[in-house]
Design a protein around this motif. Structure first.
Motif: not given
Ligand code: ADP
Length: 270
Positions: A27-35
């Motif tokens: 989830e953290h990685l997904r958020q970082a990618q979206a950012g």
């Protein structure tokens, strides 16, 4: 037995913990990618806006100047000179129109239809459109297409647009050069077709090779080049699932290479 049960339940708890941890990490990685995607879009928008305002401000300022001049000249009854100022205003307007027309090519609809395109037809069309530029530069186009090339995955109009761009750039490059031949060659590769456009002009310095595909990068004098041709061409070929690269030709000059996928059954990817 009780010991084994306790062991198993401890293992289950540990596994659950690990799964939860991995989910949180994902989830953290997904958020970082979206950012990152968002930041990338903002950066691209910033770059585009800077380039655009630069491109439009200069002709706008000049237009204003010439209009002021024209008014003063008309007040003084110097209509001939006023006419000259107005002609320059028209030139500036044409330039801005050309910029905005070219910019529309950027508004490509993703997923536009691709078809099986006959390269010989695309080349024939492109050399006709580029004909005037080639003749003006005194360039000689030497086309060599082997028979039996497979059709390529492309959009016919867009592929022609890319070839016209490469040919007119080559024509600009050989203008005034001793050897004004431009060679357009194609060969079948395993997965598709490789097209090269080679000239005998000054070539592209290695330090510039990366930047020539950037929007608004041009070494041509103001009014001659907008610096959009190669960046548009690059994106068109990318949409076809191919690549556009530049290199130095043996013996001098630039060589642009377009790799396209074959449209024949079996060799077409997706
Ligand atoms: P423009 O032609 O309007 O300058 P392009 O995006 O088509 O814009 O090309 C960008 C730059 O790439 C050119 O200004 C030129 O410096 C360089 N370039 C392109 N084609 C060639 C070539 N065949 N030989 C040397 N330089 C080239």
């Amino acid at each position: 037995m009780a010991e084994r049960t306790a062991e198993l339940s401890a293992l289950a708890t540990r596994l659950e913990g690990e799964v939860a941890e991995r989910r949180a990490a994902e989830e953290h990685l997904r958020q970082a990618q979206a950012g990152l995607v968002q930041a990338g879009k903002m950066a691209a928008l910033g770059q585009m806006s800077a380039a655009l305002s630069h491109e439009f401000n200069q002709p706008l300022a000049a237009t204003r100047n010439f209009a002021d001049n024209a008014l003063v000249l008309l007040d003084r009854g110097r209509t001939d000179e006023a006419r000259g100022s107005i002609a320059r205003i028209l030139g500036m307007i044409d330039r801005m129109t050309a910029i905005s027309r070219t910019l529309r090519s950027f508004a490509r609809k993703p997923g536009q239809k691709l078809a099986a395109v006959d390269l010989a037809e695309a080349v024939a069309g492109a050399s006709e459109i580029a004909g005037l530029a080639l003749r003006t530069a005194g360039a000689e186009l030497v086309v060599s297409l082997p028979p039996g090339l497979p059709p390529v995955v492309a959009g016919p109009v867009r592929l022609q647009q890319v070839l016209v761009n490469l040919l007119t750039n080559a024509a600009d490059a050989v203008e005034g050069a001793a050897d004004r031949r431009i060679h357009l060659d194609a060969v079948a590769t395993g997965a598709g077709v490789r097209i090269t456009v080679r000239d005998h002009g000054p070539g592209v310095a290695p330090a510039l090779a990366e930047r020539i595909f950037d929007p608004f990068f041009s070494t041509k004098e103001v009014g001659k080049g907008l610096g959009l041709g190669l960046s548009i061409s690059y994106n068109i070929i990318k949409d076809f699932g191919g690549t556009l690269t530049v290199g130095a030709a043996a013996g001098g000059g630039a060589v642009f290479t377009v790799e396209l996928r074959s449209a024949e059954a079996g060799s077409e990817a997706a």
